[in-house]
Structure formats: structure tokens, C-alpha cells
Design a protein around this motif. Structure first.
Motif, short mmCIF file in Angstrom:
data_model
loop_
_atom_site.label_atom_id
_atom_site.label_comp_id
_atom_site.label_asym_id
_atom_site.label_seq_id
_atom_site.Cartn_x
_atom_site.Cartn_y
_atom_site.Cartn_z
N CYS B 152 1.08 -1.11 -0.18
CA CYS B 152 -0.26 0.47 0.01
C CYS B 152 0.87 1.26 -0.37
N ALA B 153 1.94 0.95 0.68
CA ALA B 153 2.87 2.15 0.45
C ALA B 153 3.10 2.31 -0.30
N VAL B 155 1.93 1.59 -3.67
CA VAL B 155 1.29 2.06 -4.87
C VAL B 155 0.64 3.62 -4.22
N GLY B 156 1.08 4.29 -3.32
CA GLY B 156 0.08 6.04 -2.71
C GLY B 156 1.45 6.84 -3.00
N ASP B 157 2.75 6.15 -3.26
CA ASP B 157 3.83 6.62 -3.52
C ASP B 157 3.92 7.58 -2.85
N PHE B 158 4.30 7.15 -1.24
CA PHE B 158 4.16 7.82 0.14
C PHE B 158 5.50 7.20 -0.21
#
Lengths: 252, 252
Positions: B152-153, B155-158
Motif C-alpha cells: 500500500c505504501a 502504490v500510494g507513492d508515500f
């Protein structure tokens, strides 16, 4: 080598500032920052040259600070919270790079307590386990990317801390953000917010995600959404250290 | 009302601790904590009763602290970094709740500088924009959930900060984590790590994600992975404030 400190003051009063940050201010001849933060410290550092500029004039402020460093003065650029979390540390490096001054001026970033940490302490312990920090301001970030991050944070069952949850122009952004989270999280998911962290009028409120959705907050507010395991213990927001039961931990 | 402070000391030396945290220690009759942290402060607080327990004995430590508070003593439970980020604040609330003492003992959490912020300052400004903090320790969290959060991190470009990236038993976890991130991020994505933050032997290294994957780090290391926009400026890791170009910011 010429030097610029980028200093995180933490929230509100200087009792929340580290000794290292205060030492940097003492060592400096010039202190630069947003008017409100410079006003906070100017009495204690009355012998310093002060440079303050209005909000949204961050690049001007950095350039003025760099100009002073070029003259050989030691400069502190102050930020509220942490210099490295939505703070001035990044822009200062970018501007030094754009002006090709990286070989002449050294930047030392001095961290401070960011609102995620200071706000969490007011509410209890919401960020004990993995978490994300997301700003709802779309001034420099496309709203679509903010939505995607909210979605990813919700799916990953992260605890979430929201900065800039509202402004005059963005009065419904928190509601929009909660609607995205509610696609993946229960209405009862524990949530909360803190206003005026470390300052007069500090207020922390714990509620559920559904109630947060329908709550109006101002721009001096930091919002917290727990993960699926976060508890509301008598008005305190407490995220467990892991995904086992408390009894195991007490007995370990 | 009886009182327990849960105090974040920040990284390493007490110059990185806030005045408010030091005041809490002075106000306390008892200071409790993991042996290493209690050793750090015992000379400066020689008049206090000290309670220290080994690592992984967190629940014992909290229970001993609560026992002292029940006797009417003011107790500080100290943690490195921030008390509210993988710290003791959550467990202290949980144990007070389990022992049904919430009406008798007040907990005050005093935040400190967590490794995400202190490590970021060493590397430059990697966490300027939205970020996630993830621990790679699967002691209390299923590895599948850690993998999902990494996904998730990514994919979210965090920007991402990893705590507990390695231990004797988990020597290949950072490699496994990087492999997940590399499914969604370029091999050239800027990354870095910091060892011994705020202590002797502090080292920060900036590299790319592919190189990080093949790097061995120890348990005293905090790892940083930038977002897709993060730059490596002469060995400093700098994440822009947003998704516009720097020139716009310089001119704003």
C-alpha cells in the motif's frame, strides 16, 4: 563553511523545544521564519537579526536566509513542529541546489516534535503501530493523489494522521477524506482530533470515524484515525502494539 | 490524582530531549525504563528510585511502574524516541485499563523526537511530504499484514520510513521488503539509512532502492525510501513539498 540551521521548534511553547534547537538559535546571528513563529521567540532572542515573511512566502523566506548566509552570517530558519515534516528543510535544500550554493553553505536540520507526535500524546496513544501522515492541502499536490493515498492508508489498516484537514477554501475536504476511508473502515473505527496543540485552547476529542465525518474542524487542527484495533478507553485513543490480545501482553 | 508520565527522550543524548520531558523526570520520584535508557539518564537523576528491566519485558516494566504509582509516587516511564511511536504509551494505557485503575491514575504522555524525524534530519529532508512509518518486526504483527502495508505504501507513492529493519532472526526482512517495493517503484528510487542516530558512530548513507535491497543493516538502523519525486542532491535525500517543479516554488 557557511551554515544554515533549519530548526523545528515543536508545538507551541519553547518547553517543547529540544536543547539542541535552542543552542542553534543562540549560535545564530540571524533568525528567519514565518511571522507567527518569529514572534514566539523574539523576546528570548532579542539580540538577533530577525527576518519574517508571511505565510505562502516560503521561497522568499529561504532566499532571504540564504542571502544572509552568503554574507557569512550563521542563520537559523525556524519552523513549527518538525523542520522535516511539511517543514522548510526540503525547500532550503532545493533552493541551495537551484542557486548552486551546495559547496559553500552547509545545512544542518534540527528536528522538532511534529504535530503527529504532539497531537497523539494529547489523545492518548493512537500512533503506537504503523501509521501514515497525509496532508489534505491540494495547493501543491493533485487532489487525485491525495485520494489515492487515503485509499491506500485505509486498505493497509494504517493508523492515519491528517495535517491541514481544512481551510476556508477547503471546508469539505475532511468530509471527503472520511468518505474514502469509510469505504474500507467501519463507521465505529476510533478517530479523534486535536486543536491548538501545545497552545492556549488545546482541546482533544475522541470519537468514531462516522462522527468525525460530520465534524467541522479548523486549520489549527490535526486529525487522527486509528487502525481497526484502536480502542477508546474512557476518551483516550489507544492503538495496541500489535495484533495479539492485551492479555497475552500483560502475561508475557 | 496519582500520576504516570510516559516520556519520550528522543534519540541519544539529552540535548535532543525537550524541556518538558526533563521537567517531568525532575518531578518524578521513580524513573522506570529499559536498562539502556535508564543508564543514559541515571547520573543526572541520581536522587530518583530507578526501575529497569530487560528488552521484551515491557509489560513487566509497566506493571512495576503502575505498582509504584498505586503507592502514591509520581513515576516517569522513559522511552527512546517518542513515547507514542512503537513506545510505551499504548501499553501503559492498556495495562491501566486491564487493572481497572483508569479512575485512580492519570497518564500524561510527553512526546519526544522519533527516529523517523531524527533520522530524516541526518539524511536531509526525505519526509517533507506524505509518508508512512512501518516496522518490519513480526513479533506482534503477522508478516502478511506487514507485506500488505509495504504494498500500500509503495502504490500510494508515500515516502517510507522503516523501523526494526533487521535482527539476528530477521536478517533478510529488509531485502524482502525492498522486493515488494520494487514491484511498484523504480530501481533508481532514492533511498537511504541512518545508523546510531544521535549517538556515537552516527552514519547516514543515501543510495537507490536497488542498492538498498542488497545492503545489510543492523537493528540500530532506520531506513528511508523516498517517494517517486525524491532527489539525491550531493548525498542528501530531498523530497519536494509537492508535485510541481522547483522553479515554480522558487518564483512563487
Amino acid at each position: 563553511m557557511k551554515k544554515i540551521f533549519v530548526v523545528g521548534l515543536g508545538p507551541g511553547e519553547l518547553s517543547q523545544t529540544t536543547g539542541r534547537a535552542l543552542d542553534a538559535l543562540r549560535e545564530s546571528q540571524v533568525i528567519a521564519g514565518y511571522t507567527v513563529y518569529v514572534d514566539l521567540i523574539k523576546d528570548q532572542f532579542a539580540d538577533k537579526e530577525l527576518i519574517s515573511t508571511a505565510m505562502k512566502k516560503e521561497a522568499d523566506r529561504c532566499n532571504l536566509a540564504v542571502d544572509q548566509a552568503v554574507l557569512g552570517k550563521t542563520v537559523s530558519m525556524v519552523c513549527s513542529g518538525d523542520a522535516g515534516v511539511y517543514g522548510m528543510a526540503g525547500l532550503m535544500y532545493e533552493i541551495l541546489h537551484a542557486r548552486d550554493l551546495e559547496q559553500d553553505i552547509e545545512i544542518e536540520v534540527i528536528p522538532g516534535i511534529t504535530a503527529a507526535c504532539s497531537g497523539a500524546a494529547v489523545l492518548g496513544a493512537p500512533l503506537i503501530h504503523d501509521f501514515t501522515v497525509i496532508s489534505l492541502s491540494d495547493l501543491l499536490t493533485p487532489w487525485e493523489l491525495i485520494e489515492k493515498r487515503l485509499e491506500c492508508a485505509a486498505v493497509g489498516d494504517f493508523a492515519i494522521c491528517l495535517y491541514n484537514p481544512s481551510s476556508v477554501k477547503r471546508h469539505d475536504y475532511l468530509q471527503k477524506a472520511c468518505d474514502i476511508l469509510l469505504k474500507h473502515r467501519a463507521a465505529e473505527n476510533v478517530a479523534g482530533y486535536v486543536q491548538n496543540i501545545g497552545r492556549e485552547g488545546e482541546v482533544g476529542v475522541v470519537m468514531d470515524l462516522k462522527t468525525l465525518r460530520d465534524t467541522k474542524v479548523d486549520m489549527f487542527t490535526t486529525v487522527f484515525i486509528g487502525n481497526s484495533q484502536t480502542k477508546n478507553f474512557h476518551g483516550k485513543m489507544v492503538t495496541p502494539r500489535g495484533y495479539r490480545e492485551v492479555q497475552e501482553k500483560v502475561d508475557e
